[in-house]
Design a protein around this motif. Sequence first.
Motif, mmCIF file in Angstrom:
data_model
loop_
_atom_site.group_PDB
_atom_site.id
_atom_site.type_symbol
_atom_site.label_atom_id
_atom_site.label_comp_id
_atom_site.label_asym_id
_atom_site.label_seq_id
_atom_site.Cartn_x
_atom_site.Cartn_y
_atom_site.Cartn_z
ATOM 1 N N ASN A 76 3.418 -17.114 5.302
ATOM 2 C CA ASN A 76 4.725 -16.474 5.199
ATOM 3 C C ASN A 76 5.740 -17.484 4.684
ATOM 4 O OD1 ASN A 76 7.544 -15.653 6.400
ATOM 5 N ND2 ASN A 76 6.286 -13.786 6.432
ATOM 6 N N ASN A 126 8.812 -8.831 4.054
ATOM 7 C CA ASN A 126 9.001 -9.720 5.198
ATOM 8 C C ASN A 126 8.627 -11.171 4.904
ATOM 9 O OD1 ASN A 126 6.237 -9.602 5.027
ATOM 10 N ND2 ASN A 126 5.891 -9.120 7.194
ATOM 11 N N GLY A 127 8.199 -11.481 3.668
ATOM 12 C CA GLY A 127 7.883 -12.836 3.277
ATOM 13 C C GLY A 127 6.414 -13.183 3.274
ATOM 14 N N ASP A 128 5.519 -12.267 3.677
ATOM 15 C CA ASP A 128 4.089 -12.538 3.594
ATOM 16 C C ASP A 128 3.691 -12.706 2.126
ATOM 17 O OD1 ASP A 128 3.902 -12.362 6.312
ATOM 18 O OD2 ASP A 128 3.065 -10.320 6.338
#
Length: 838
Positions: A491, A423-425
Amino acid sequence: MQFKRVLLLGALCTCALTNNLNAGEKKTSLYSMAYEKNLPEEEQQYGVVRGKIKTSDGNAASYVSVKLKGTKFGAISNEKGEYQIKRVPAGDYTLVVSGVGLVSKEKQIAVSPKGIVMADFTLDEDHSQLAEVQITSRKNKFKEDKVSSSLRLQSPLIEVPQNIKVVNQKLIADQLVFDVVDGVTRNVSGTIRTGHWDAQYANISTRGTTIPAFRNGMNMKMPWGPLTEDAATIERIEFVKGPSGFMMANGEPGGIYNIVTKKPTGQNRSSVTLSGGGYGLGRAAIDLDGKLSRDGRLLFRLNAAAQTKGSYNKFNYTDKYVIAPVLSYQLDSNTLITAEYTTQRVEAQALGTYGFSPKGLGATDPSFFIGDPTLDPNKLFDHNATFYFSHNLNKTWKVNSQVAYVKYGLAGGTPWPSTIAENGDMKRYLNISEELAINKNAQLSIMGDVETGSVIHRIMTGVDYGNLKTWGDFASTRVADLQLTGDAIFNIYNPVYGSLANPPSFDRSKSIKIRSALAANLPYLTNLTYTGAYLQDEIRMIDEKLRLTLAGRYTHAVTVGKSNATQISDNAFSPRVGLSYSITKNFSAYTLYDQSFLPQSGQDIEGNIFKPVEGNNIEFGVKKDWFDGKWNAVAAIYQITKENVLTSDPRSGQLIDPNNPSAGVYGNYSIQTGQQQFKGVELDISGEITRGLNVVLNYAYTDARVSKDTRADYIKRHTPNSVDHITNGWLSYRYTKQGSVLDGFGLTGGYQIQLGRHAGTIAAPLALPDYYRFDAGASYERGKFSISCLVNNLLDRRLLTQGSFTNVANPTATSVSYYTYIYEVPRNARVSVSYRFK
């Protein structure tokens, strides 16, 4: 064997010449000795006319026409105002000297058999032609006919059996280039720049391999440097294609690029320039060029620039200044000494402008910034001091020597992802980044001509020395996790900045030298010393239409690790054979065989020291000047073979003893069985096609592949950072009709196209998207003022200059594989205003 005999003959000629140099001018006329002893009887009815031309203010009159009236015999003076007309039949003549903006002069001369006529001239300005000269000086002359003296090649480019492209100061200014990172490579076929630490160094490749940076003919290559050259200090950039082992001692076989810095001219060419543009660009540069003594023997030049520049990355910036004073002193008519010093200071919030995403290349916005404005910026510097000595031994022979000392340093930190979730974390760590490099160089060369009958031997010989020491620390201290305040998570698709829980700082109380000596886990340590001796004989035959170049270089290189036990000594002989033939005065064909070698540190699984990587080049080409030399075209075809390339040892990761599993497994080792081949075709066109229209056009096809490897599936894979098809174009039109309101108005524009781009690694190849970029601008000159504007990346395309893929072996919910990439600068505009003091 024949090649060694020729080298020996060249050495004997050089020794014989040296023994006669101090016997006085009357005894050192090599032309007279040749005519008296070596010429056939029918050749002894010819003589030589030569001399030096200067202007009324004492400066050399370069590129002035010298002709024997009513005959086909003539010459053009070189950059020192010297000329020579050979094989002139005995008789009486009228010698005519003329040049644009100068009053022509005539002189009666008598040429005797076997004789030498010395005829010097001093020419006055022709004020009736000054308007024409001013108009001519405003043209954008992109074509160059010779290389600088720092490359030690004495012949015109059209006669040199090698593909060499010169990017001059006028072309750099026309493209509003402020440093080497700014798109200089677009002017050279098959040449690209790979994005990395753009605030630090250029990272240029040609013919599929990375090429080192030279400065005034001396190797400045460092592991992470030198600092990118600022345009304020650059007179020209010379791209030499092919291994160039004869000139560069050691390095990759693709070639070199040589930065030629500005020197005093003795003329008032002083100017000041102010520039501004997108992303917070502001710049001021000054160039002061003049005399410090009335007689013009003591000259100076001072170039300085200060620049601030933002970034398409949020919060990133680069501030810098450069100061470059130069002094030269003419001891007498034959001896010139020059002292030059350049210093640069750079401060950058981040050295690179990387993007990251598990979704693919270019999946995040260009504004993404992996760092944070609360982190300490990176600070870089370099100091470069160079001394030059040039002495004319007589009318034919000269000695050049130079020594240089470069000190470069970096102190900062590098943030990098430790994990990226789907999710981009992102979790980020921060490594210390510090480096110190000291580079010392010295060169001595002797060159001149020897005539044996109708054959001319253009001899060049010399020795050089280099020592590079670097200390690097990129791992001794690490902040494992840059945490945000509260429960915030960084993120990549929605980053938060300026809220680090505990902004880190590094302890630099101990010098980098001490840390490098004490820490066993710091691999960034270099101590390379090389010495070399070379000899070249360019044999000019058939009225100098046919030129055979035979050369050889012996290099001794020593690489020392942290202890003398890891010392590696390499010796290499690099032959060079070239052949060039002038089909017509303005059309030549050539072929070349050249070699390079690159020392390798480390050892294989058995403890054997690695051999140097060797490069061999075979090349064919043609060169043509068109319309009295206004523009030229160069086409070349080549094949480079790179031997002893390191590749993975198949035993890596396997059991050391299959019968005793407790003995463990081998680590990651390499062996030297790899081979790579680089094949290609190049075409370069540059110059004034029609009145006022100057162009640079080029195309290159490059096929760079693995030809041998321990893994069969690696064979035929493309080498990283190579491009199959590259074409670039730049057009500049200047309207020059006196009395017209448009007089001095100009339009500029260009394109860059790259197709079939290869990135990643050989083990994990990656294809970059095709690259299309268009730029356009306009300019206006009137009197001492000029103004230029340029819009780069006119279509605002999301262009990538680099890409790689990190494969996570065991993906989890918080750690997946991801792509790394660097964007080209989005659409941006620049404006420069200049004032010339004369």
